[in-house]
Design an enzyme around this catalytic site. Structure first.
Site, PDB file in Angstrom:
ATOM      1  N   HIS A 123      46.246  24.821  44.481  1.00 40.26           N
ATOM      2  CA  HIS A 123      45.307  24.572  43.283  1.00 40.26           C
ATOM      3  C   HIS A 123      44.897  26.025  42.595  1.00 40.26           C
ATOM      4  CE1 HIS A 123      42.287  22.649  40.880  1.00 40.26           C
ATOM      5  NE2 HIS A 123      42.829  21.586  41.024  1.00 40.26           N
ATOM      6  N   ASP A 180      46.311  15.031  45.124  1.00 39.58           N
ATOM      7  CA  ASP A 180      47.489  14.407  44.938  1.00 39.58           C
ATOM      8  C   ASP A 180      48.113  14.038  46.220  1.00 39.58           C
ATOM      9  OD1 ASP A 180      47.295  13.827  42.037  1.00 39.58           O
ATOM     10  OD2 ASP A 180      48.076  15.977  41.824  1.00 39.58           O
TER      11      ASP A 180
HETATM   12  N1  CMC Z   1      54.234  25.280  47.379  1.00 36.34           N
HETATM   13  C1  CMC Z   1      54.663  26.484  47.635  1.00 36.34           C
HETATM   14  N2  CMC Z   1      54.106  27.578  47.233  1.00 36.34           N
HETATM   15  C2  CMC Z   1      53.192  27.544  46.389  1.00 36.34           C
HETATM   16  C3  CMC Z   1      52.699  26.355  46.108  1.00 36.34           C
HETATM   17  C4  CMC Z   1      53.213  25.153  46.598  1.00 36.34           C
HETATM   18  N3  CMC Z   1      52.853  24.136  46.237  1.00 36.34           N
HETATM   19  N4  CMC Z   1      51.530  26.363  45.227  1.00 36.34           N
HETATM   20  C5  CMC Z   1      51.308  27.473  44.994  1.00 36.34           C
HETATM   21  N5  CMC Z   1      52.410  28.275  45.699  1.00 36.34           N
HETATM   22  C6  CMC Z   1      52.831  29.716  45.852  1.00 36.34           C
HETATM   23  C7  CMC Z   1      53.220  30.463  44.612  1.00 36.34           C
HETATM   24  O1  CMC Z   1      54.407  30.452  44.518  1.00 36.34           O
HETATM   25  C8  CMC Z   1      52.637  31.614  44.333  1.00 36.34           C
HETATM   26  O2  CMC Z   1      53.196  32.563  45.574  1.00 36.34           O
HETATM   27  P1  CMC Z   1      53.536  34.245  45.319  1.00 36.34           P
HETATM   28  O3  CMC Z   1      52.044  34.711  45.311  1.00 36.34           O
HETATM   29  O4  CMC Z   1      54.083  34.561  46.399  1.00 36.34           O
HETATM   30  O5  CMC Z   1      54.375  34.378  43.798  1.00 36.34           O
HETATM   31  C9  CMC Z   1      51.158  31.485  44.978  1.00 36.34           C
HETATM   32  O6  CMC Z   1      51.337  30.379  45.800  1.00 36.34           O
HETATM   33  C10 CMC Z   1      50.314  31.378  43.962  1.00 36.34           C
HETATM   34  O7  CMC Z   1      50.650  30.227  43.019  1.00 36.34           O
HETATM   35  P2  CMC Z   1      50.621  29.856  41.384  1.00 36.34           P
HETATM   36  O8  CMC Z   1      51.846  29.313  41.154  1.00 36.34           O
HETATM   37  O9  CMC Z   1      50.174  31.201  41.131  1.00 36.34           O
HETATM   38  O10 CMC Z   1      49.185  29.113  41.320  1.00 36.34           O
HETATM   39  P3  CMC Z   1      48.994  28.354  40.107  1.00 36.34           P
HETATM   40  O11 CMC Z   1      47.213  28.555  40.151  1.00 36.34           O
HETATM   41  O12 CMC Z   1      49.382  28.999  38.824  1.00 36.34           O
HETATM   42  O13 CMC Z   1      49.212  26.881  40.448  1.00 36.34           O
HETATM   43  C11 CMC Z   1      49.549  24.607  40.891  1.00 36.34           C
HETATM   44  C12 CMC Z   1      48.736  25.827  40.755  1.00 36.34           C
HETATM   45  C13 CMC Z   1      48.694  23.406  41.424  1.00 36.34           C
HETATM   46  C14 CMC Z   1      50.354  24.325  39.849  1.00 36.34           C
HETATM   47  C15 CMC Z   1      50.517  24.862  42.122  1.00 36.34           C
HETATM   48  O14 CMC Z   1      49.857  25.437  43.362  1.00 36.34           O
HETATM   49  C16 CMC Z   1      51.553  23.750  42.488  1.00 36.34           C
HETATM   50  O15 CMC Z   1      52.723  23.923  41.794  1.00 36.34           O
HETATM   51  N6  CMC Z   1      51.139  23.018  43.209  1.00 36.34           N
HETATM   52  C17 CMC Z   1      52.384  21.820  43.529  1.00 36.34           C
HETATM   53  C18 CMC Z   1      51.792  20.832  42.427  1.00 36.34           C
HETATM   54  C19 CMC Z   1      50.556  20.142  42.658  1.00 36.34           C
HETATM   55  O16 CMC Z   1      50.442  19.494  43.633  1.00 36.34           O
HETATM   56  N7  CMC Z   1      50.070  20.056  41.366  1.00 36.34           N
HETATM   57  C20 CMC Z   1      48.731  19.236  41.481  1.00 36.34           C
HETATM   58  C21 CMC Z   1      47.454  20.208  41.386  1.00 36.34           C
HETATM   59  S1  CMC Z   1      46.019  19.038  41.853  1.00 36.34           S
HETATM   60  C22 CMC Z   1      45.799  17.858  40.615  1.00 36.34           C
HETATM   61  C23 CMC Z   1      46.130  18.271  39.166  1.00 36.34           C
HETATM   62  O17 CMC Z   1      45.643  19.318  38.638  1.00 36.34           O
HETATM   63  O18 CMC Z   1      46.677  17.409  38.514  1.00 36.34           O
END
Ligand code: CMC
Length: 428
Positions: free
Chosen positions: A306, A363
């Protein structure tokens, strides 16, 4: 104490005020940054940018805290109902009994949709994604109720809010009925918000669906837990659209579109698909974790991570407990719940997830509950949109009522070609 931040740029020092929220959160007010320094900020994904001040929802992502209008989410999930929470979010405090009764009456009165509206459903192919129908139909509401395009006073706003909140549930149920070729079921004025939704989803003209109180409670909880989450992608979209003074229905329809994406509300569908893939044997939990860690795989563990929470998402904790209760009540043994718990255990022990503070989010468990209730996977994100509606309405109103609100218009740093002449096609 009036704090400031100093910025030194080309030997000149500029000073900017620091704004402090009621929970001690701090931000540099850079309203004058460009006019004083000629600089703008660059912040991909707005991770460090506050787009507004807001009195609706407070999140402390490090401590796993979520409060609506100051009230902890755990208390609301246990003691309140979705309609009361909606009123709280939209109007800023818990309603008195007569206020809640009046709002409930408005919701009941607004539950049916215009008879002509029903023909629109027939225009969609039965395979249409319900999120597309949801967004299109919310926009269409503005055609049927043009009097609510301009909201003159509080009374008109309350009526429009009730109309949207009530009809979005009817639209969702009708979209589902259309997709499976079953007759539309009219709302029943004797039923409360959630029970009425279940009735429109699952009753038949000759067979009334019996709503179990535990199921009604669990669905109320799901909607409450989704009701607002400050400036997330869809809410920021609603504010962005609303900032041009677009009407409430158009702004909410845009919110539905933003919610659809798999990194946002659409993640609840992807979680279930991942769990099912593991169950069918195409994938193991260990393989899933390995793929999620491999940046070249393009795979993410859905329902994990998140932008704000760097600790347990408090909503996920409540839903995990609720999933177990609902399955027990219904006497269902769902292997997907065991797989989800296994995945969670593996991820929480894995250094990759520990280092990045990736925990289950809202989720991760919600789909298991919805599946047990009989809600199909392609409706999961639609359920999220019903739940998020009070938040979108509250945020739209807060912005609408703010005399200092301006049209949202970010800037950019241009990195394209510098000036060049047009070349006639025969010379290219
Ligand atoms: N699986 C694997 N790696 C992950 C995941 C994941 N679910 N989420 C984040 N990471 C890694 C990402 O690759 C990055 O790694 P590095 O620092 O080595 O590059 C690090 O963790 C930070 O991630 P980010 O993409 O910079 O984080 P963000 O704040 O931009 O994204 C997120 C947040 C929710 C989009 C992401 O965690 C994600 O894609 N999660 C899976 C999709 C998901 O469950 N979404 C629902 C979110 S909660 C309800 C809502 O908002 O709708």
């Amino acid at each position: 104490m009036n704090e400031t931040v100093k910025l030194i740029y080309r030997d000149k020092t500029f000073e900017f005020p620091v704004v402090t929220g009621t929970e001690g959160e701090k931000a540099i007010d850079i309203t004058q940054l460009r006019s004083q320094t000629g600089l703008i900020t660059l912040d991909s994904g707005y991770g460090n940018t506050g787009a507004c001040t807001s009195a609706i929802t407070f999140i402390d992502g490090d401590k796993g805290i979520l409060r609506y209008r100051g009230i902890p989410i755990e208390q609301l999930a246990e003691k309140s109902r979705f309609v009361e929470v909606a009123w709280l979010l939209i109007f800023g405090r818990l309603p008195k009994q007569d206020e809640l009764d009046r709002f409930s009456r408005r919701l009941t009165a607004n539950a049916p949709i215009h008879e002509d509206f029903k023909y629109h459903f027939g225009g969609f192919p039965t395979s249409a994604p319900p999120m597309a129908i949801q967004s299109a139909m919310i926009n269409t509401l503005a055609c049927f109720h043009p009097q609510f395009i301009t909201l003159g006073d509080e009374e008109a706003f309350e009526e429009a809010a009730a109309r949207l909140l009530s009809k979005v549930r009817t639209i969702a149920a009708y979209a589902y009925r259309r997709s499976i070729g079953r007759p539309f079921i009219y709302p029943d004025p004797k039923l409360k918000y959630v029970a009425n939704f279940l009735h429109m989803m699952f009753s038949m003209p000759y067979d009334q669906y019996v709503v179990e109180p535990e199921i009604e409670h669990a669905l109320n909880q799901i909607l409450i837990l989704h009701a607002d989450h400050e400036q997330n992608c869809s809410t920021s979209t609603v504010r962005m659209v609303g900032s041009s003074r677009a009407n409430l229905f158009a702004s909410a329809a845009a919110g539905v579109c933003a919610l659809w994406g798999p990194l946002h509300g659409g993640a609840n569908v992807e979680v279930l698909e991942q769990l099912e893939a593991i169950h069918k044997g195409g994938l193991t939990p260990q393989k899933c974790i390995e793929m999620a860690k491999d940046k070249t795989s393009g795979f993410r563990l859905m329902g994990f991570g998140h932008r704000i929470y760097k600790n347990f998402d408090p909503r996920a904790k409540i839903l995990k407990a609720s999933a177990e209760k609902v399955l027990n009540k219904l006497g269902i043994k769902d292997p997907l719940l065991d797989i989800a718990m296994q995945l969670e255990q593996l991820a929480l022990k894995d250094q990759y997830f520990v280092d990045r503070k990736l925990y289950p989010n809202v989720d991760f468990y919600s789909g298991i509950i919805m599946r047990a209730i009989g809600i199909p996977v392609n409706m999961f994100t639609v359920m999220f949109s019903i739940g998020r509606m009070p938040g979108w309405i509250a945020q739209w109103k807060e912005q609408h009522d703010d005399p200092n609100a301006r049209i949202a218009r970010p800037r950019q740093i241009y990195v394209g070609p510098t000036v060049q002449d047009y070349v006639p096609i025969e010379n290219r």
